[in-house]
Each structure stands twice: as C-alpha cells, then as structure tokens.
Design an enzyme around this catalytic site. Structure first.
Site, PDB file in Angstrom:
ATOM      1  N   ASN A  42       0.867  -1.175   0.000  1.00 50.20           N
ATOM      2  CA  ASN A  42       0.000   0.000   0.000  1.00 50.20           C
ATOM      3  C   ASN A  42       0.904   1.226   0.000  1.00 50.20           C
ATOM      4  O   ASN A  42       1.476   1.574   1.022  1.00 50.20           O
ATOM      5  CB  ASN A  42      -0.898  -0.033   1.247  1.00 50.20           C
ATOM      6  CG  ASN A  42      -1.742   1.225   1.380  1.00 50.20           C
ATOM      7  OD1 ASN A  42      -1.764   2.070   0.482  1.00 50.20           O
ATOM      8  ND2 ASN A  42      -2.442   1.344   2.502  1.00 50.20           N
ATOM      9  N   TRP A  43       1.028   1.834  -1.156  1.00 49.31           N
ATOM     10  CA  TRP A  43       1.958   2.957  -1.295  1.00 49.31           C
ATOM     11  C   TRP A  43       1.399   4.225  -0.660  1.00 49.31           C
ATOM     12  O   TRP A  43       2.100   5.241  -0.591  1.00 49.31           O
ATOM     13  CB  TRP A  43       2.303   3.192  -2.775  1.00 49.31           C
ATOM     14  CG  TRP A  43       3.020   2.042  -3.429  1.00 49.31           C
ATOM     15  CD1 TRP A  43       3.340   0.823  -2.856  1.00 49.31           C
ATOM     16  CD2 TRP A  43       3.522   1.989  -4.771  1.00 49.31           C
ATOM     17  NE1 TRP A  43       3.991   0.033  -3.763  1.00 49.31           N
ATOM     18  CE2 TRP A  43       4.123   0.717  -4.954  1.00 49.31           C
ATOM     19  CE3 TRP A  43       3.514   2.879  -5.847  1.00 49.31           C
ATOM     20  CZ2 TRP A  43       4.706   0.322  -6.157  1.00 49.31           C
ATOM     21  CZ3 TRP A  43       4.096   2.494  -7.059  1.00 49.31           C
ATOM     22  CH2 TRP A  43       4.693   1.218  -7.197  1.00 49.31           C
ATOM     23  N   LYS A  44       0.149   4.190  -0.259  1.00 50.84           N
ATOM     24  CA  LYS A  44      -0.513   5.353   0.361  1.00 50.84           C
ATOM     25  C   LYS A  44      -0.318   6.596  -0.523  1.00 50.84           C
ATOM     26  O   LYS A  44      -0.231   6.459  -1.748  1.00 50.84           O
ATOM     27  CB  LYS A  44      -0.011   5.557   1.791  1.00 50.84           C
ATOM     28  CG  LYS A  44      -0.183   4.277   2.624  1.00 50.84           C
ATOM     29  CD  LYS A  44      -0.033   4.464   4.105  1.00 50.84           C
ATOM     30  CE  LYS A  44      -0.225   3.125   4.805  1.00 50.84           C
ATOM     31  NZ  LYS A  44      -0.144   3.211   6.262  1.00 50.84           N
TER      32      LYS A  44
ATOM     33  N   HIS B 286      -9.627   0.943   4.818  1.00 43.96           N
ATOM     34  CA  HIS B 286      -8.361   1.158   5.526  1.00 43.96           C
ATOM     35  C   HIS B 286      -8.600   2.100   6.710  1.00 43.96           C
ATOM     36  O   HIS B 286      -9.402   3.021   6.616  1.00 43.96           O
ATOM     37  CB  HIS B 286      -7.319   1.744   4.569  1.00 43.96           C
ATOM     38  CG  HIS B 286      -5.947   1.721   5.143  1.00 43.96           C
ATOM     39  ND1 HIS B 286      -5.517   2.643   6.064  1.00 43.96           N
ATOM     40  CD2 HIS B 286      -4.913   0.857   4.971  1.00 43.96           C
ATOM     41  CE1 HIS B 286      -4.270   2.357   6.423  1.00 43.96           C
ATOM     42  NE2 HIS B 286      -3.885   1.272   5.772  1.00 43.96           N
TER      43      HIS B 286
ATOM     44  N   GLU C  42      -6.988   4.494   7.820  1.00 43.68           N
ATOM     45  CA  GLU C  42      -6.766   5.917   7.530  1.00 43.68           C
ATOM     46  C   GLU C  42      -7.994   6.525   6.874  1.00 43.68           C
ATOM     47  O   GLU C  42      -8.278   7.713   7.034  1.00 43.68           O
ATOM     48  CB  GLU C  42      -5.507   6.076   6.656  1.00 43.68           C
ATOM     49  CG  GLU C  42      -4.243   5.838   7.481  1.00 43.68           C
ATOM     50  CD  GLU C  42      -3.058   5.328   6.703  1.00 43.68           C
ATOM     51  OE1 GLU C  42      -3.056   5.391   5.460  1.00 43.68           O
ATOM     52  OE2 GLU C  42      -2.115   4.824   7.357  1.00 43.68           O
TER      53      GLU C  42
ATOM     54  N   GLU D  76      -5.274  -5.067  10.494  1.00 45.73           N
ATOM     55  CA  GLU D  76      -4.292  -4.005  10.720  1.00 45.73           C
ATOM     56  C   GLU D  76      -4.652  -3.254  11.997  1.00 45.73           C
ATOM     57  O   GLU D  76      -5.483  -2.334  11.963  1.00 45.73           O
ATOM     58  CB  GLU D  76      -4.304  -3.014   9.547  1.00 45.73           C
ATOM     59  CG  GLU D  76      -3.896  -3.589   8.220  1.00 45.73           C
ATOM     60  CD  GLU D  76      -3.352  -2.514   7.298  1.00 45.73           C
ATOM     61  OE1 GLU D  76      -2.230  -2.696   6.807  1.00 45.73           O
ATOM     62  OE2 GLU D  76      -4.034  -1.491   7.070  1.00 45.73           O
TER      63      GLU D  76
ATOM     64  N   GLY E 222       2.384   2.405  10.861  1.00 47.30           N
ATOM     65  CA  GLY E 222       3.308   3.531  10.732  1.00 47.30           C
ATOM     66  C   GLY E 222       4.007   3.911  12.025  1.00 47.30           C
ATOM     67  O   GLY E 222       4.602   4.978  12.122  1.00 47.30           O
TER      68      GLY E 222
ATOM     69  N   SER F 245       3.422  -1.925  10.401  1.00 52.65           N
ATOM     70  CA  SER F 245       4.867  -1.907  10.662  1.00 52.65           C
ATOM     71  C   SER F 245       5.561  -3.214  10.281  1.00 52.65           C
ATOM     72  O   SER F 245       6.527  -3.623  10.935  1.00 52.65           O
ATOM     73  CB  SER F 245       5.147  -1.552  12.129  1.00 52.65           C
ATOM     74  OG  SER F 245       4.699  -0.241  12.417  1.00 52.65           O
TER      75      SER F 245
ATOM     76  N   GLY G  28       2.884  -1.089   4.338  1.00 51.72           N
ATOM     77  CA  GLY G  28       2.865   0.344   4.031  1.00 51.72           C
ATOM     78  C   GLY G  28       4.263   0.845   3.713  1.00 51.72           C
ATOM     79  O   GLY G  28       4.802   0.621   2.625  1.00 51.72           O
ATOM     80  N   GLY G  29       4.879   1.486   4.679  1.00 48.92           N
ATOM     81  CA  GLY G  29       6.178   2.142   4.489  1.00 48.92           C
ATOM     82  C   GLY G  29       7.226   1.285   3.795  1.00 48.92           C
ATOM     83  O   GLY G  29       7.918   1.742   2.887  1.00 48.92           O
TER      84      GLY G  29
HETATM   85  P1  13P Z   1       2.958   0.518   7.699  1.00 48.12           P
HETATM   86  O1  13P Z   1       3.496  -0.772   7.133  1.00 48.12           O
HETATM   87  O2  13P Z   1       3.650   1.728   7.207  1.00 48.12           O
HETATM   88  O3  13P Z   1       2.827   0.439   9.195  1.00 48.12           O
HETATM   89  O4  13P Z   1       1.457   0.650   7.139  1.00 48.12           O
HETATM   90  C1  13P Z   1       0.610  -0.435   7.215  1.00 48.12           C
HETATM   91  C2  13P Z   1      -0.605  -0.146   6.436  1.00 48.12           C
HETATM   92  O5  13P Z   1      -1.397   0.692   6.782  1.00 48.12           O
HETATM   93  C3  13P Z   1      -0.806  -0.880   5.170  1.00 48.12           C
HETATM   94  O6  13P Z   1      -2.084  -0.682   4.684  1.00 48.12           O
END
Ligand code: 13P
Length: 253
Positions: free
Chosen positions: A9-11, A94, A96, A164, A170, A210, A231-232
């Site tokens: 997930n590149w956000k 998600h 977020e 999640e 994050g 994470s 994510g990251g």
């Molecule tokens: P991180 O891996 O950056 O914690 O993000 C997880 C996430 O929200 C994937 O959708």
C-alpha cells in the site's frame, strides 16, 4: 493450501515518475517468486502506468480506495468500474480512511459490494485502535467490522481480509506474531459463522502494521496469517521483495 498474498500500500506517496521507477524495480524480482501472490497498490493517478509495467507478469495491481457507485455525478471520486478496467484489487476500509474520511462499516460494506459487482477483489481492512486494544475490546471490534463489511456479501465472493491494528500502523511497533495470529483466527471464526468452515478455511487473512523485512517472518510463520499488507516498507524495492520472498510457500506441483 492458501497462497499467501503480499500487498504494497503505497498510500499517498510517489509522483507518477517515482511510481513507475519503483514498479520497474519490482517487476523482475517479484516475477521470479513462486508460491506468493504480489499486489502493488499505487495512488490512483499511477495505477494505469504501474499496470502497464506489470503487464505479462504474475504481479497484480490494486487501488487504495474506490467509490460506491459505478458512475455518475460524483465530482472527484473514482469508481470501481474505472478501476476494474485497469487493475484487479482494491483496498477497502483502511483505518486511515475510517479515521480521516469518516468511513464507517456501512460505507465500507457498500464499497465491498461495489468492488465485487465490478469484478475487483476487495482487500477489506479491519483493526482496533489503541484505546480499544487497551480496553480488551479487540475481538469485539474486529468481529463487528468484519460482519459490517461483509453484510449481504455472498459466500462465493473473492475477497481478502487484512487485520491491521491501528496502533501498529506507521509506528514501528508491530503486533506480536502470536497476537496477530489470535486475531486472524478470530476473523476466520467469524467467516466460518457467516459462510461455513470450508469457505473460512480457504479465505486469506493478511497482517498489516509496521511489517518490514526483519520482522515479517514472525507473521508468516503463523498458521492463520496468509501474507501482509505493507505500508512504508513497500516503498523500498529491496525491502518489499524480501518481504514477499519470505512469505512464499513451497509450491506443490
Ligand atoms: P505501515 O506498514 O507503514 O505500518 O502501514 C501499514 C498499512 O497501513 C498498510 O495498509
């Protein structure tokens, strides 16, 4: 045997040029992996270009969100019908989106239906926040989110659930493998209650929060966890390839 699925997930990261460069870096190494399905979820505006880069490979592409209607006067929204012309997956619900855009279980449910109606596979995100976790409400919250997201969704729908925990996203503070496995098992019980044991046993449940190349083995070693939503760490080609490689299960031919 469930094939693990590792999605990046590149956000809201990468401009078009950066997205294409990242996709190019991933194409060769991810294509060489067997026993794991890899999905890249770039920002909307880069989906077409990333999908073009992945053409002819087993790597799948997904969106990070979609609207509930297939088309219409909804300025600024992106419909699942548009996405289905370009990619295979869509992340729905998600945390977020729940947190910053007010999405609730009912809206998430509409998005799941919209995705399925258009032939997209939804990656349905669920997870408790820190206060809920500390109050011992994880099971109750996650079960409610799964039931809410899947209301009136038929048993044969192709979908993925991503657990999640909000406090792990994050933060560099992932859940333990054992805790994530316990919640994934609970998700599977909810699916069994809704759809029966066979369907539940076939469903893929990811862990997200994470995840990185160093800690991913702890999750992939858990029997109820079938890959990760990253994510990251998905923004670094080497790191994402290492995670996907660690998730791969031996292919039985
Ligand atoms: P991180 O891996 O950056 O914690 O993000 C997880 C996430 O929200 C994937 O959708």
């Amino acid at each position: 045997m469930r094939t693990p699925i590792v999605a990046g997930n590149w956000k809201m990261h990468t401009v078009l040029e950066e997205a294409v460069a990242l996709a190019r870096g991933l194409r060769g190494p991810l294509s060489a992996l067997r026993g794991v399905e890899c999905v890249l979820c770039p920002p909307f505006i880069s989906i077409a270009a990333v999908a073009a880069e992945m053409a002819g490979t087993p790597i799948r592409v997904g969106a990070q969100n979609c609207y509930v209607a297939d088309q219409g006067a909804y300025t600024g929204e992106v419909s699942p019908r548009m996405l289905a012309a370009l990619c295979q997956y869509v992340i729905v619900g998600h945390s977020e989106r729940r947190q910053h855009f007010g999405e609730d279980d009912s809206l998430v449910n509409k998005k799941v239906h919209a995705a399925l109606r258009n032939g997209l596979v939804p990656i349905v995100c669920v997870g408790e926040n820190l206060a809920q976790n500390e109050a011992g409400q994880t099971g109750e919250v996650v079960a409610r989110q799964v039931r809410g997201a899947l209301a009136d969704v038929p048993a044969d729908a192709a979908l993925v659930i991503a657990y999640e925990p909000v406090w792990a996203i994050g933060t560099g503070r992932p859940a333990t493998g054992a805790d994530a496995n316990r919640v994934a098992a609970l998700v599977r019980e909810v699916l069994a209650d809704l759809y029966g044991r066979d369907r539940a046993d076939a469903a893929r449940i990811q862990y997200g929060g994470s995840v990185n190349a160093k800690n991913c083995a702890e999750f992939f070693g858990q029997p109820e966890i079938d890959g990760a939503l990253v994510g990251g760490a998905s923004l670094k080609a080497d790191e994402f390839v290492a995670i996907a490689g660690a998730a791969a299960r031996p292919v039985v031919s």
